[in-house]
Write an enzyme that holds these catalytic residues in place. Structure first.
Site, PDB file in Angstrom:
ATOM      1  N   HIS A  32      -0.849  -1.857  -3.773  1.00 14.17           N
ATOM      2  CA  HIS A  32      -0.771  -2.380  -2.396  1.00 14.17           C
ATOM      3  C   HIS A  32      -0.858  -1.206  -1.429  1.00 14.17           C
ATOM      4  O   HIS A  32       0.009  -0.316  -1.428  1.00 14.17           O
ATOM      5  CB  HIS A  32       0.553  -3.136  -2.225  1.00 14.17           C
ATOM      6  CG  HIS A  32       0.734  -3.796  -0.889  1.00 14.17           C
ATOM      7  ND1 HIS A  32       0.165  -5.015  -0.564  1.00 14.17           N
ATOM      8  CD2 HIS A  32       1.435  -3.393   0.197  1.00 14.17           C
ATOM      9  CE1 HIS A  32       0.525  -5.329   0.673  1.00 14.17           C
ATOM     10  NE2 HIS A  32       1.293  -4.371   1.149  1.00 14.17           N
ATOM     11  N   ASP A  34      -0.746   0.240   2.124  1.00  7.59           N
ATOM     12  CA  ASP A  34      -0.178  -0.089   3.450  1.00  7.59           C
ATOM     13  C   ASP A  34      -0.773   0.798   4.527  1.00  7.59           C
ATOM     14  O   ASP A  34      -0.334   1.921   4.738  1.00  7.59           O
ATOM     15  CB  ASP A  34       1.346   0.075   3.420  1.00  7.59           C
ATOM     16  CG  ASP A  34       2.024  -1.148   2.817  1.00  7.59           C
ATOM     17  OD1 ASP A  34       2.927  -0.960   1.980  1.00  7.59           O
ATOM     18  OD2 ASP A  34       1.647  -2.268   3.183  1.00  7.59           O
ATOM     19  N   HIS A  67      -3.503  -3.772   2.889  1.00 12.47           N
ATOM     20  CA  HIS A  67      -2.743  -4.462   3.945  1.00 12.47           C
ATOM     21  C   HIS A  67      -2.931  -3.682   5.240  1.00 12.47           C
ATOM     22  O   HIS A  67      -2.373  -2.600   5.397  1.00 12.47           O
ATOM     23  CB  HIS A  67      -1.265  -4.516   3.518  1.00 12.47           C
ATOM     24  CG  HIS A  67      -0.373  -5.110   4.554  1.00 12.47           C
ATOM     25  ND1 HIS A  67       0.995  -4.978   4.509  1.00 12.47           N
ATOM     26  CD2 HIS A  67      -0.633  -5.850   5.660  1.00 12.47           C
ATOM     27  CE1 HIS A  67       1.538  -5.605   5.541  1.00 12.47           C
ATOM     28  NE2 HIS A  67       0.552  -6.138   6.259  1.00 12.47           N
ATOM     29  N   GLY A 146       6.003  -1.966   9.123  1.00 10.48           N
ATOM     30  CA  GLY A 146       6.108  -0.633   9.719  1.00 10.48           C
ATOM     31  C   GLY A 146       6.747   0.398   8.813  1.00 10.48           C
ATOM     32  O   GLY A 146       6.479   1.596   8.939  1.00 10.48           O
ATOM     33  N   ASP A 179       6.019  -9.793   1.174  1.00  9.11           N
ATOM     34  CA  ASP A 179       5.917  -8.332   1.314  1.00  9.11           C
ATOM     35  C   ASP A 179       7.083  -7.768   2.124  1.00  9.11           C
ATOM     36  O   ASP A 179       7.174  -7.990   3.325  1.00  9.11           O
ATOM     37  CB  ASP A 179       4.590  -8.006   2.026  1.00  9.11           C
ATOM     38  CG  ASP A 179       4.342  -6.515   2.109  1.00  9.11           C
ATOM     39  OD1 ASP A 179       3.375  -6.121   2.767  1.00  9.11           O
ATOM     40  OD2 ASP A 179       5.132  -5.739   1.519  1.00  9.11           O
ATOM     41  N   GLY A 180       7.962  -7.037   1.377  1.00  8.76           N
ATOM     42  CA  GLY A 180       9.035  -6.347   2.095  1.00  8.76           C
ATOM     43  C   GLY A 180      10.413  -6.723   1.570  1.00  8.76           C
ATOM     44  O   GLY A 180      10.796  -7.889   1.614  1.00  8.76           O
TER      45      GLY A 180
HETATM   46  C1  DX5 Z   1       5.880  -2.684   5.320  1.00 10.78           C
HETATM   47  C2  DX5 Z   1       4.848  -2.796   4.208  1.00 10.78           C
HETATM   48  C3  DX5 Z   1       5.448  -3.185   2.887  1.00 10.78           C
HETATM   49  C4  DX5 Z   1       6.517  -2.194   2.413  1.00 10.78           C
HETATM   50  C5  DX5 Z   1       7.125  -2.674   1.112  1.00 10.78           C
HETATM   51  O1  DX5 Z   1       5.219  -2.611   6.562  1.00 10.78           O
HETATM   52  O2  DX5 Z   1       3.865  -3.749   4.529  1.00 10.78           O
HETATM   53  O3  DX5 Z   1       4.401  -3.291   1.913  1.00 10.78           O
HETATM   54  O4  DX5 Z   1       5.935  -0.930   2.222  1.00 10.78           O
HETATM   55  O5  DX5 Z   1       8.090  -1.730   0.756  1.00 10.78           O
HETATM   56  P1  DX5 Z   1       9.535  -2.191   0.227  1.00 10.78           P
HETATM   57  O6  DX5 Z   1       9.279  -2.892  -1.075  1.00 10.78           O
HETATM   58  O7  DX5 Z   1      10.253  -0.882   0.048  1.00 10.78           O
HETATM   59  O8  DX5 Z   1      10.107  -3.092   1.258  1.00 10.78           O
HETATM   60 ZN    ZN Z   2       2.439  -4.190   2.946  1.00  7.40          ZN
END
Ligand code: DX5
Ligand code: ZN
Length: 220
Positions: A32, A34, A67, A146, A179-180
């Site tokens: 994924h 980011d 993403h 973020g 996600d998150g």
């Molecule tokens: C946040 C991202 C997520 C995040 C996930 O803006 O889109 O993908 O990095 O990380 P964790 O699993 O640590 O919440």
């Molecule tokens: Zn993400």
């Protein structure tokens, strides 16, 4: 069986090669990616994510789940198409109007890439309904986009269940990605609500053994 997309947002510079190779061996279903532009969200990870994604492309056949947390979606799509992602997901909130949403969906598809649409926690899920028949995935942010390492927002579990019911009632066959803040404590309620692709960054990267945690997230 759910699929796991490991967020590489927090992968440390200098350790990326070993980390990506171990994640591949651990059989993460997706990497994924980011992408943050410092405008749509405060952080700017753009060039780091492009560098990491290009490297992963060279060493792994595992699919890239991009993403985009950016304002200029077309520019980012053009840049990240270079790493031949499996899917590019953009934010509804980054589009000025419906025409731009449809134009973006069409552009990503015309470039032979699957498309996802994402909504932030404060966006009503109904706002994305009309676009769902035209995309491959709906990404429900379970934290404010973020940064990684945040706590899952409990209200988002209902939001996942609501969109799951909507796609079932309307025979829309798409993936739902959460996600998150996904970890061993939150994974089962998110799965039960209907998410079939789960993004995890901290929960996986902080673990001693990636394969163990990925298998546990899948089996929980
Ligand atoms: C946040 C991202 C997520 C995040 C996930 O803006 O889109 O993908 O990095 O990380 P964790 O699993 O640590 O919440
Ligand atoms: Zn993400």
């Amino acid at each position: 069986m759910v699929e796991i997309a490991t967020s590489i947002l927090s992968v440390e510079k200098g350790k990326e090669a070993a980390t990506f190779l171990e994640l591949e061996a651990a059989k993460t279903d997706y990497f994924h990616i980011d992408v943050m532009d410092g405008k749509f969200v405060e952080k700017n990870t753009y060039s780091k994510m492009l560098e990491y994604a290009s490297y992963i492309k060279r060493i792994s056949n595992l699919p890239l789940d991009v993403h985009l947390m950016v304002e200029d979606i077309k520019e980012a799509v053009d840049d990240f198409l270079a790493v031949e992602p499996n899917r590019i997901t953009f934010h509804l909130e980054a589009c000025k109007n419906k025409e731009e949403v449809y134009k973006t969906i069409k552009y990503i598809k015309e470039n032979n890439c699957k498309v996802g649409i994402s909504v932030k926690p404060n966006t009503k899920i109904e706002d994305v309904y009309e676009f769902l028949p035209y995309v491959h995935m709906c990404l429900v942010m379970t934290v404010e986009p973020g940064k990684g390492g945040q706590t899952l927002l409990k209200d988002m579990v209902d939001k996942i269940a609501t969109v799951k019911k909507y796609i079932q009632d309307n025979q829309i066959d798409i993936d739902i990605e959460a996600d998150g803040g996904i970890n061993l404590r939150t994974v089962s309620e998110v799965k039960k609500a209907g998410a079939n692709i789960l993004v995890a960054g901290t929960a996986i990267l902080a673990a001693n053994h990636y394969k163990t945690i990925i298998d546990e997230l899948k089996m929980s």
